[in-house]
Write an enzyme that holds these catalytic residues in place. Structure first.
Site, PDB file in Angstrom:
ATOM      1  N   PHE A  25       1.060  -1.193   0.004  1.00 59.70           N
ATOM      2  CA  PHE A  25       0.079   0.081   0.435  1.00 59.70           C
ATOM      3  C   PHE A  25       1.017   1.196  -0.021  1.00 59.70           C
ATOM      4  CE2 PHE A  25      -4.573  -0.480   0.735  1.00 59.70           C
ATOM      5  CZ  PHE A  25      -5.089  -1.096   0.562  1.00 59.70           C
ATOM      6  N   CYS A  31      -5.860  15.237   0.414  1.00 59.03           N
ATOM      7  CA  CYS A  31      -7.085  15.475   0.080  1.00 59.03           C
ATOM      8  C   CYS A  31      -7.332  16.151  -0.222  1.00 59.03           C
ATOM      9  CB  CYS A  31      -7.518  14.193   0.693  1.00 59.03           C
ATOM     10  SG  CYS A  31      -9.205  13.447  -0.105  1.00 59.03           S
ATOM     11  N   CYS A  46     -16.262  15.688   2.288  1.00 59.58           N
ATOM     12  CA  CYS A  46     -16.129  14.630   2.861  1.00 59.58           C
ATOM     13  C   CYS A  46     -16.352  14.653   4.163  1.00 59.58           C
ATOM     14  CB  CYS A  46     -14.870  13.091   2.028  1.00 59.58           C
ATOM     15  SG  CYS A  46     -14.969  11.892   2.607  1.00 59.58           S
ATOM     16  N   CYS A  49     -13.968  10.531   7.058  1.00 57.44           N
ATOM     17  CA  CYS A  49     -12.684   9.789   6.787  1.00 57.44           C
ATOM     18  C   CYS A  49     -12.481   9.337   7.480  1.00 57.44           C
ATOM     19  CB  CYS A  49     -12.128  10.855   5.991  1.00 57.44           C
ATOM     20  SG  CYS A  49     -10.678  10.380   5.743  1.00 57.44           S
ATOM     21  N   ASP A  50     -12.228   7.942   7.659  1.00 54.46           N
ATOM     22  CA  ASP A  50     -10.944   7.640   8.663  1.00 54.46           C
ATOM     23  C   ASP A  50      -9.785   7.049   9.043  1.00 54.46           C
ATOM     24  OD1 ASP A  50     -11.702   4.784   6.781  1.00 54.46           O
ATOM     25  OD2 ASP A  50     -12.388   3.830   7.501  1.00 54.46           O
ATOM     26  N   THR A  51      -9.722   8.168   7.576  1.00 51.49           N
ATOM     27  CA  THR A  51      -8.231   8.119   7.483  1.00 51.49           C
ATOM     28  C   THR A  51      -7.149   8.436   7.860  1.00 51.49           C
ATOM     29  OG1 THR A  51      -8.267   6.021   5.899  1.00 51.49           O
ATOM     30  CG2 THR A  51      -5.855   7.228   4.993  1.00 51.49           C
ATOM     31  N   GLU A 118      -7.373   3.335  -5.758  1.00 51.99           N
ATOM     32  CA  GLU A 118      -8.356   3.472  -5.372  1.00 51.99           C
ATOM     33  C   GLU A 118      -8.354   4.939  -5.065  1.00 51.99           C
ATOM     34  OE1 GLU A 118      -7.664   1.904  -0.907  1.00 51.99           O
ATOM     35  OE2 GLU A 118      -8.304   0.142  -2.363  1.00 51.99           O
ATOM     36  N   HIS A 206      -9.581  -5.656   6.930  1.00 56.79           N
ATOM     37  CA  HIS A 206      -8.462  -5.879   7.583  1.00 56.79           C
ATOM     38  C   HIS A 206      -8.626  -5.141   8.586  1.00 56.79           C
ATOM     39  CE1 HIS A 206      -9.666  -2.311   5.188  1.00 56.79           C
ATOM     40  NE2 HIS A 206      -9.888  -1.860   6.079  1.00 56.79           N
TER      41      HIS A 206
HETATM   42  S1  SF4 Z   1     -12.617   9.605   2.528  1.00 61.68           S
HETATM   43 FE1  SF4 Z   1     -11.045  10.631   3.492  1.00 61.68          FE
HETATM   44  S2  SF4 Z   1      -9.634  10.394   1.192  1.00 61.68           S
HETATM   45 FE2  SF4 Z   1     -11.574   9.613   1.086  1.00 61.68          FE
HETATM   46  S3  SF4 Z   1     -12.332  11.448  -0.411  1.00 61.68           S
HETATM   47 FE3  SF4 Z   1     -13.142  11.440   1.949  1.00 61.68          FE
HETATM   48  S4  SF4 Z   1     -11.581  12.503   3.074  1.00 61.68           S
HETATM   49 FE4  SF4 Z   1     -10.443  12.141   1.477  1.00 61.68          FE
END
Ligand code: SF4
Length: 212
Positions: A25, A31, A46, A49-51, A118, A206
């Site tokens: 990865f 973003c 958005c 988001c979990d990242t 992705e 995961h």
């Molecule tokens: S989930 Fe996170 S990385 Fe994906 S578009 Fe939304 S803010 Fe951006």
């Protein structure tokens, strides 16, 4: 061009049609739909988001050019299998297509990688990519309207599954939104897939496995 990468690590792809497949990865930083700061989440396009895609983590870096980036991705795979047919890199983010360009894809191809992305779909994907996964976000323009899989986080107000069914994708996945309503979302997504068989259920395996 230089590339800013949050982290590069070896794992199993946890989601969608390639679920269970060994992969490097490569998580690009940044973003265009959220700046990653909690205090700005409510104002972001958005919001779920979990990242963590902000800055450069211990396994990331700033790479001066495509070869420097591809060398680190390759080193992350090394020692696993030299079977070129199995080498797989998932370029993710953040939004990887803000940085991932033809030069980087070519450098990864030269090292024997199948290259997946992705993306949130707001940028056009280079045609040289081997696997394109688009995850549309409500309120964001959908520019990339074809690919291998469309993975819709569910439910999203203003992004019902039926709005995407006419697009040119090989696979359509619903992925229950994580968070406090996960159990409800899993049940609703399950019910939707059972009544609309075009859609398949994607679980974040995961997380179930406790791997990265
Ligand atoms: S989930 Fe996170 S990385 Fe994906 S578009 Fe939304 S803010 Fe951006």
């Amino acid at each position: 061009m230089a590339y800013t990468v949050k982290e590069i690590f070896y794992t199993l792809q946890g989601e969608g049609a390639q679920s269970g497949r060994a992969a490097v990865f490569c998580r690009f930083s940044g973003c265009n739909l959220w700046n990653g700061r909690e205090e700005d989440r409510a104002r972001a396009v958005c919001k779920f988001c979990d990242t963590d895609f902000v800055g450069i983590g211990p396994d990331g870096g700033r790479f001066a050019d495509a070869d420097a980036l591809a060398d680190v991705v390759d080193a992350c795979w090394k020692g696993r299998s030299e079977d070129a047919a199995q080498k797989y890199v998932v370029c993710t983010g953040g939004e990887p297509l803000l940085q991932l360009d033809e030069a980087a894809i070519t450098a990864l191809h030269r090292r024997g990688f199948e290259v997946a992305v992705e993306t949130n779909g707001t940028q056009e994907a280079p045609s040289s990519l081997d696997w394109v996964c688009v995850s549309p976000k409500a309120g964001a323009p959908l520019v990339q309207r074809s690919g291998n899989e469309l993975k819709l986080v569910f439910p999203q107000e203003d992004a019902p599954p039926r709005a995407f069914e006419s697009l040119k994708f090989d696979h359509f996945f619903l992925q229950p939104m994580d968070g406090p309503n996960l159990e409800t979302n899993v049940n609703e997504a399950t019910r939707y897939c059972m009544t609309h068989p075009r859609w398949r259920l994607s679980l974040q395996t995961h997380k179930l496995l406790g791997i990265r």
